[in-house]
Design a protein around this motif. Sequence first.
Motif, PDB file in Angstrom:
ATOM      1  N   ILE A  24       0.839  -1.203   0.000  1.00 35.28           N
ATOM      2  CA  ILE A  24       0.000   0.000   0.000  1.00 35.28           C
ATOM      3  C   ILE A  24       0.868   1.245   0.000  1.00 35.28           C
ATOM      4  CG2 ILE A  24      -1.584   1.377   1.420  1.00 35.28           C
ATOM      5  CD1 ILE A  24      -2.878  -1.350   2.247  1.00 35.28           C
ATOM      6  N   LEU A  25       1.899   1.262   0.826  1.00 39.47           N
ATOM      7  CA  LEU A  25       2.793   2.425   0.886  1.00 39.47           C
ATOM      8  C   LEU A  25       3.523   2.628  -0.431  1.00 39.47           C
ATOM      9  CD1 LEU A  25       4.230   2.020   4.483  1.00 39.47           C
ATOM     10  CD2 LEU A  25       2.442   3.592   3.705  1.00 39.47           C
ATOM     11  N   GLU A  26       3.949   1.541  -1.048  1.00 42.11           N
ATOM     12  CA  GLU A  26       4.618   1.650  -2.351  1.00 42.11           C
ATOM     13  C   GLU A  26       3.679   2.252  -3.395  1.00 42.11           C
ATOM     14  OE1 GLU A  26       7.745  -2.094  -1.913  1.00 42.11           O
ATOM     15  OE2 GLU A  26       5.815  -2.417  -2.898  1.00 42.11           O
ATOM     16  N   LEU A  27       2.424   1.837  -3.376  1.00 39.22           N
ATOM     17  CA  LEU A  27       1.451   2.376  -4.325  1.00 39.22           C
ATOM     18  C   LEU A  27       1.142   3.840  -4.035  1.00 39.22           C
ATOM     19  CD1 LEU A  27      -0.919  -0.696  -4.611  1.00 39.22           C
ATOM     20  CD2 LEU A  27       0.563   0.238  -6.417  1.00 39.22           C
ATOM     21  N   LEU A  28       1.038   4.190  -2.763  1.00 40.48           N
ATOM     22  CA  LEU A  28       0.788   5.586  -2.415  1.00 40.48           C
ATOM     23  C   LEU A  28       1.987   6.475  -2.729  1.00 40.48           C
ATOM     24  CD1 LEU A  28      -1.205   5.230   0.931  1.00 40.48           C
ATOM     25  CD2 LEU A  28      -2.086   5.776  -1.356  1.00 40.48           C
ATOM     26  N   LEU A  38      -6.695   1.076  -4.730  1.00 41.14           N
ATOM     27  CA  LEU A  38      -5.707   0.214  -4.074  1.00 41.14           C
ATOM     28  C   LEU A  38      -6.111  -1.253  -4.192  1.00 41.14           C
ATOM     29  CD1 LEU A  38      -5.001   2.378  -0.915  1.00 41.14           C
ATOM     30  CD2 LEU A  38      -3.369   1.863  -2.747  1.00 41.14           C
ATOM     31  N   GLN A  39      -7.384  -1.523  -3.976  1.00 35.11           N
ATOM     32  CA  GLN A  39      -7.886  -2.889  -4.063  1.00 35.11           C
ATOM     33  C   GLN A  39      -7.651  -3.460  -5.453  1.00 35.11           C
ATOM     34  OE1 GLN A  39     -12.046  -3.237  -3.146  1.00 35.11           O
ATOM     35  NE2 GLN A  39     -12.195  -5.268  -4.034  1.00 35.11           N
ATOM     36  N   THR A  40      -7.930  -2.677  -6.476  1.00 36.29           N
ATOM     37  CA  THR A  40      -7.743  -3.130  -7.853  1.00 36.29           C
ATOM     38  C   THR A  40      -6.270  -3.382  -8.150  1.00 36.29           C
ATOM     39  OG1 THR A  40      -9.701  -1.914  -8.580  1.00 36.29           O
ATOM     40  CG2 THR A  40      -8.084  -2.499 -10.277  1.00 36.29           C
ATOM     41  N   LEU A  41      -5.407  -2.464  -7.743  1.00 36.55           N
ATOM     42  CA  LEU A  41      -3.978  -2.598  -8.011  1.00 36.55           C
ATOM     43  C   LEU A  41      -3.350  -3.769  -7.262  1.00 36.55           C
ATOM     44  CD1 LEU A  41      -3.047   1.178  -7.946  1.00 36.55           C
ATOM     45  CD2 LEU A  41      -2.954  -0.324  -9.951  1.00 36.55           C
ATOM     46  N   ILE A  42      -3.831  -4.008  -6.056  1.00 34.13           N
ATOM     47  CA  ILE A  42      -3.273  -5.076  -5.225  1.00 34.13           C
ATOM     48  C   ILE A  42      -3.895  -6.424  -5.575  1.00 34.13           C
ATOM     49  CG2 ILE A  42      -3.149  -5.939  -2.842  1.00 34.13           C
ATOM     50  CD1 ILE A  42      -2.904  -2.964  -2.002  1.00 34.13           C
ATOM     51  N   GLY A  43      -5.167  -6.385  -6.000  1.00 32.81           N
ATOM     52  CA  GLY A  43      -5.874  -7.635  -6.281  1.00 32.81           C
ATOM     53  C   GLY A  43      -6.306  -8.325  -5.009  1.00 32.81           C
ATOM     54  N   SER A  44      -6.655  -7.523  -4.021  1.00 31.78           N
ATOM     55  CA  SER A  44      -7.060  -8.053  -2.723  1.00 31.78           C
ATOM     56  C   SER A  44      -8.466  -7.565  -2.398  1.00 31.78           C
ATOM     57  CB  SER A  44      -6.075  -7.559  -1.650  1.00 31.78           C
ATOM     58  OG  SER A  44      -6.432  -8.048  -0.382  1.00 31.78           O
ATOM     59  N   GLU A  45      -9.098  -8.217  -1.443  1.00 32.46           N
ATOM     60  CA  GLU A  45     -10.423  -7.804  -1.013  1.00 32.46           C
ATOM     61  C   GLU A  45     -10.371  -6.414  -0.395  1.00 32.46           C
ATOM     62  OE1 GLU A  45     -12.294 -10.573   1.611  1.00 32.46           O
ATOM     63  OE2 GLU A  45     -11.730 -12.289   0.385  1.00 32.46           O
ATOM     64  N   GLY A  46     -11.437  -5.662  -0.595  1.00 30.33           N
ATOM     65  CA  GLY A  46     -11.513  -4.311  -0.035  1.00 30.33           C
ATOM     66  C   GLY A  46     -11.401  -4.286   1.465  1.00 30.33           C
ATOM     67  N   SER A  47     -11.974  -5.305   2.136  1.00 32.27           N
ATOM     68  CA  SER A  47     -11.917  -5.326   3.595  1.00 32.27           C
ATOM     69  C   SER A  47     -10.482  -5.482   4.082  1.00 32.27           C
ATOM     70  CB  SER A  47     -12.801  -6.433   4.161  1.00 32.27           C
ATOM     71  OG  SER A  47     -12.374  -7.696   3.691  1.00 32.27           O
ATOM     72  N   ALA A  48      -9.692  -6.287   3.376  1.00 35.47           N
ATOM     73  CA  ALA A  48      -8.286  -6.468   3.766  1.00 35.47           C
ATOM     74  C   ALA A  48      -7.517  -5.167   3.592  1.00 35.47           C
ATOM     75  CB  ALA A  48      -7.647  -7.577   2.940  1.00 35.47           C
ATOM     76  N   VAL A  49      -7.751  -4.482   2.476  1.00 34.04           N
ATOM     77  CA  VAL A  49      -7.077  -3.213   2.220  1.00 34.04           C
ATOM     78  C   VAL A  49      -7.513  -2.177   3.254  1.00 34.04           C
ATOM     79  CG1 VAL A  49      -6.849  -1.305   0.560  1.00 34.04           C
ATOM     80  CG2 VAL A  49      -6.736  -3.678  -0.234  1.00 34.04           C
ATOM     81  N   SER A  50      -8.807  -2.107   3.523  1.00 35.59           N
ATOM     82  CA  SER A  50      -9.323  -1.145   4.504  1.00 35.59           C
ATOM     83  C   SER A  50      -8.750  -1.402   5.893  1.00 35.59           C
ATOM     84  CB  SER A  50     -10.852  -1.207   4.562  1.00 35.59           C
ATOM     85  OG  SER A  50     -11.402  -0.760   3.353  1.00 35.59           O
ATOM     86  N   GLN A  51      -8.638  -2.667   6.246  1.00 38.65           N
ATOM     87  CA  GLN A  51      -8.091  -3.030   7.557  1.00 38.65           C
ATOM     88  C   GLN A  51      -6.637  -2.566   7.678  1.00 38.65           C
ATOM     89  OE1 GLN A  51      -7.731  -7.259   8.239  1.00 38.65           O
ATOM     90  NE2 GLN A  51      -7.881  -7.006  10.446  1.00 38.65           N
ATOM     91  N   GLN A  52      -5.855  -2.788   6.635  1.00 38.97           N
ATOM     92  CA  GLN A  52      -4.444  -2.387   6.672  1.00 38.97           C
ATOM     93  C   GLN A  52      -4.308  -0.861   6.647  1.00 38.97           C
ATOM     94  OE1 GLN A  52      -2.450  -4.710   7.551  1.00 38.97           O
ATOM     95  NE2 GLN A  52      -4.009  -6.257   7.197  1.00 38.97           N
ATOM     96  N   LEU A  53      -5.175  -0.200   5.899  1.00 34.48           N
ATOM     97  CA  LEU A  53      -5.160   1.270   5.878  1.00 34.48           C
ATOM     98  C   LEU A  53      -5.497   1.828   7.257  1.00 34.48           C
ATOM     99  CD1 LEU A  53      -6.835   1.970   2.447  1.00 34.48           C
ATOM    100  CD2 LEU A  53      -4.567   2.768   3.141  1.00 34.48           C
ATOM    101  N   ALA A  54      -6.409   1.183   7.967  1.00 34.76           N
ATOM    102  CA  ALA A  54      -6.765   1.636   9.308  1.00 34.76           C
ATOM    103  C   ALA A  54      -5.557   1.583  10.243  1.00 34.76           C
ATOM    104  CB  ALA A  54      -7.910   0.791   9.866  1.00 34.76           C
ATOM    105  N   ILE A  55      -4.776   0.538  10.129  1.00 30.76           N
ATOM    106  CA  ILE A  55      -3.569   0.425  10.961  1.00 30.76           C
ATOM    107  C   ILE A  55      -2.584   1.535  10.606  1.00 30.76           C
ATOM    108  CG2 ILE A  55      -1.535  -1.029  11.415  1.00 30.76           C
ATOM    109  CD1 ILE A  55      -3.502  -3.460  11.045  1.00 30.76           C
TER     110      ILE A  55
END
Length: 109
Positions: A24-28, A38-55
């Motif tokens: 995520i940091l590399e993409l940002l 971010l979800q599209t670029l990573i190919g991961s579920e939105g909830s996983a991306v949102s959870q990591q962004l929250a941290i």
Amino acid sequence: MNLEVQRFKADFFKALAHPLRIRILELLAEGDKNVNELQTLIGSEGSAVSQQLAILRNKSIVHGTKEGNKVTYTLRDPMILELLKVAKQIFNNHLIDTISMFDRIKDEE
């Protein structure tokens, strides 16, 4: 060194200690993005991306700005880019040392 500074550093590095957060940091680093991007670029579920962004947000590593129904994320401090570059260089140095060690072992055989 001040104990508070040591705790800050430990918590900061804990926040970075996940491959998805690093991605995520590399993409940002390439520019601000919302969760869907971010979800599209990573190919991961939105909830996983949102959870990591929250941290990352809780440790003030990223900042979210609400735009309508989307939140766009940005790096709070551009020095994060330098930190990631230094970490990559340390990894490369370690890799070079490991390859050199294997070459020496191979030569001894």
